[in-house]
Design an enzyme around this catalytic site. Structure first.
Site, PDB file in Angstrom:
ATOM      1  CE  LYS A 172      -5.618  -2.226  10.265  1.00 26.69           C
ATOM      2  NZ  LYS A 172      -4.378  -2.476   9.475  1.00 26.69           N
ATOM      3  CG  ASN A 222       0.696   1.077   4.909  1.00 24.38           C
ATOM      4  OD1 ASN A 222       0.376   1.680   5.930  1.00 24.38           O
ATOM      5  ND2 ASN A 222       0.288   1.460   3.702  1.00 24.38           N
ATOM      6  N   GLY A 273       0.831  -1.205   0.000  1.00 31.10           N
ATOM      7  CA  GLY A 273       0.000   0.000   0.000  1.00 31.10           C
ATOM      8  C   GLY A 273       0.857   1.243   0.000  1.00 31.10           C
ATOM      9  CE1 TYR A 314      -8.700  -0.675   9.284  1.00 28.20           C
ATOM     10  CE2 TYR A 314      -9.257   0.530  11.296  1.00 28.20           C
ATOM     11  CZ  TYR A 314      -8.376   0.257  10.263  1.00 28.20           C
ATOM     12  OH  TYR A 314      -7.164   0.916  10.221  1.00 28.20           O
ATOM     13  CB  ALA A 315     -12.344  -2.285  15.651  1.00 28.70           C
ATOM     14  CB  SER A 319      -6.000   0.959  13.335  1.00 24.74           C
ATOM     15  OG  SER A 319      -6.948   1.940  13.717  1.00 24.74           O
TER      16      SER A 319
END
Length: 270
Positions: free
Chosen positions: A166, A94, A26, A162-163, A148
């Site tokens: 991660k 990344n 990325g 997403y959380a 994150s």
């Protein structure tokens, strides 16, 4: 010409044949681009990969097009890196992002969960698995997983899937670091908070369009949901890149297994 002693600013000695080789996934925009630029400035040979070429190519970077959510493309990327560069010294995982809809658990389908896990966790695991053998063979290397603050402080109506992905990355990173430390490979996690990237600006604009607030008001409202940002602003990508540069440098040679929050004080833990 004599080489100066390392003060953490350089990653390698001057001769080109001894330059460190780094891959940044990325690496065409946002945090990834800032990291790639920083490592190039520090003397590394930098490879960047993404699904599309950079809008503004940097002659200092070697671009290889790849979608690392696809297993066969990960294998091809690893083969290309081995053939063209002989392997890596530094791997910056990344790639990542929020793709699932907002609104909490009832809005998320199995496909949403699978897509988020593929992008933010499984793609990284595959790439590590493909590229680690070279590092292990020479008993040296550094892997940085870009996570994150959502992994430790999720916001249910903005980034639930997403959380979770991660948080999984954080646990994987810690376990991997413990396994690889005796073999000479360091593994670290960097967890940015709100960062001034095109992705973040797009999210703010999207939320603002549905809330009737300005972009600035929307940002402050979103920040308030995670308890606020004591420093009162987003990070710049270059600030994250500076931390990553330090962590891959000889100055950080005794660091492994830690998760470094770069969040302006957002996460309220000691």
């Amino acid at each position: 010409m004599q080489n100066k002693e390392s003060d953490g600013k350089q990653l390698t000695a001057v001769p080109r044949s001894r330059r460190k080789t780094a891959l940044v996934t990325g690496g065409t925009k946002g945090i990834g681009k800032a990291i790639a630029d920083k490592l190039s400035e520090a003397g590394a040979q930098v490879i960047i990969t993404a699904r599309q070429p950079p809008e503004e190519p940097n002659s200092a970077h070697q671009f290889i097009e790849a979608d690392i959510t696809q297993p066969h493309q990960v294998d091809q990327l690893a083969h290309t890196i081995h053939e063209r560069f002989g392997g890596l010294d530094i791997l910056i995982d990344n790639i990542g992002g929020v793709t699932a809809p907002r609104g909490g658990f009832s809005c998320l389908t199995d496909q949403d969960w699978e897509q988020e896990l593929q992008l933010n966790l499984l793609a990284t695991i595959r790439l590590d698995r493909a590229l680690l053998p070279h590092m292990l063979a020479k008993k040296s290397g550094v892997i940085i997983h870009i996570s994150s603050v959502a992994g430790v402080k999720p916001v249910w109506n903005h980034n639930l899937a997403y959380a979770v992905s991660k948080a999984g990355l954080n646990a994987y990173s810690k376990a991997l670091s413990n396994e690889l430390a005796p073999q000479g490979v360091r593994v670290l996690t960097v967890s940015p908070g709100a960062t001034n990237t095109p992705l973040m600006q797009g999210l703010i604009q999207k939320v603002a369009a549905t809330s009737g607030l300005s972009a600035e008001e929307t940002f402050h409202q979103m920040a308030a949901q995670v308890g606020g940002i004591p420093m009162g602003r987003m990070a710049e990508p270059e600030e994250v890149a500076s931390l990553v540069h330090f962590l891959v440098s000889p100055a950080a040679s005794y660091l492994t297994g830690a998760n470094y929050l770069i969040d302006g004080g957002t996460v309220p833990v000691v």
